[in-house]
Design a protein around this motif. Structure first.
Motif, PDB file in Angstrom:
ATOM      1  N   GLU A  79       0.806  -1.213   0.000  1.00 25.10           N
ATOM      2  CA  GLU A  79       0.000   0.000   0.000  1.00 25.10           C
ATOM      3  C   GLU A  79       0.846   1.274   0.000  1.00 25.10           C
ATOM      4  O   GLU A  79       0.567   2.217  -0.735  1.00 25.10           O
ATOM      5  N   ARG A  80       1.856   1.308   0.815  1.00 22.77           N
ATOM      6  CA  ARG A  80       2.686   2.520   0.907  1.00 22.77           C
ATOM      7  C   ARG A  80       3.417   2.780  -0.399  1.00 22.77           C
ATOM      8  O   ARG A  80       3.510   3.933  -0.842  1.00 22.77           O
TER       9      ARG A  80
ATOM     10  N   LEU B  74       0.826   4.193  -2.799  1.00 21.21           N
ATOM     11  CA  LEU B  74       0.534   5.598  -2.519  1.00 21.21           C
ATOM     12  C   LEU B  74       1.629   6.504  -3.068  1.00 21.21           C
ATOM     13  O   LEU B  74       1.354   7.520  -3.721  1.00 21.21           O
TER      14      LEU B  74
ATOM     15  N   LEU C 228      -1.220   3.893   9.322  1.00 22.39           N
ATOM     16  CA  LEU C 228      -2.004   4.659   8.352  1.00 22.39           C
ATOM     17  C   LEU C 228      -3.465   4.791   8.770  1.00 22.39           C
ATOM     18  O   LEU C 228      -4.199   5.595   8.217  1.00 22.39           O
TER      19      LEU C 228
ATOM     20  N   ARG D  32      -4.217   7.531   5.959  1.00 19.05           N
ATOM     21  CA  ARG D  32      -4.421   6.979   4.617  1.00 19.05           C
ATOM     22  C   ARG D  32      -5.357   7.868   3.806  1.00 19.05           C
ATOM     23  O   ARG D  32      -5.068   8.219   2.666  1.00 19.05           O
TER      24      ARG D  32
END
Length: 193
Positions: free
Chosen positions: A28-29, A32, A141, A162
């Motif tokens: 996810e990071r 992003l 997050l 997030r």
């Protein structure tokens, strides 16, 4: 709220040897950061080969100029990154803003006397580095804060880190599109196509 070291270091307790490359983010990071980086690139790309005067020039009926859009995105990203770390206290109470406060916010959409495109881009790079570090190292997050008071926010709403990073991505993408239109009207240059 920010941590030290990379996310992998925080999760494993490991630290990289001095001079060794930092562990690569995944999941996810990484997603992003990749999406945010792509939209930042498109925003910056609209400023390629412009003079300071062109960066401040309006080319449509709107008040927008490329340098002003980059300044605005820088300001918005800085404020939301501060919100992730400090919470609501980092943001203004928009319901209590004066005409002078709104005038100051409007002025960030224009290149002011003495401002240069290089300076505007350098400020954007500085803010981007800080945001990227937060995305990579923030311990959680899901950590959230109440949103500041504003007529456009639902009362008592909260945003997680997030959700805030997603908002930064959306703002950057929206204003990159604005900048693309301004640039095409300025001299026919396009970001794509």
């Amino acid at each position: 709220m920010t941590g030290t070291g990379t996310l992998d270091q925080q999760q494993t307790g490991a630290t990289a040897a001095p001079g060794a490359p930092a562990p690569v983010l995944t999941g996810e990071r990484a997603d992003l950061l990749e999406v945010l980086g792509k939209h930042r690139h498109f925003l910056r790309f609209t400023a390629r080969d412009l003079t300071d005067e062109q960066a401040g020039q309006r080319s449509t009926v709107s008040e927008l100029c490329i340098g002003g859009l980059i300044k605005h995105v820088t300001s918005v990203e800085r404020a939301w990154a501060n919100f992730v770390v400090e919470g609501t206290s980092a943001m203004p109470d928009f319901t209590a803003m004066t005409e002078a406060d709104f005038a100051a916010r409007t002025a960030e959409f224009a290149m002011q006397p003495g401002e240069t495109l290089a300076g505007v881009l350098a400020a954007y790079d500085e803010v981007a580095r800080r945001t990227d570090e937060l995305v990579a190292t923030l311990p959680d997050l899901d950590a959230s804060h109440p949103l500041p008071k504003a007529p456009w926010f639902e009362a008592d709403a909260r945003w997680s880190a997030r959700r805030t990073f997603l908002h930064i991505i959306a703002e950057t993408a929206q204003h990159a599109g604005h900048a693309d239109i301004v640039r095409e009207a300025l001299d026919g240059a396009k970001s794509m196509g």
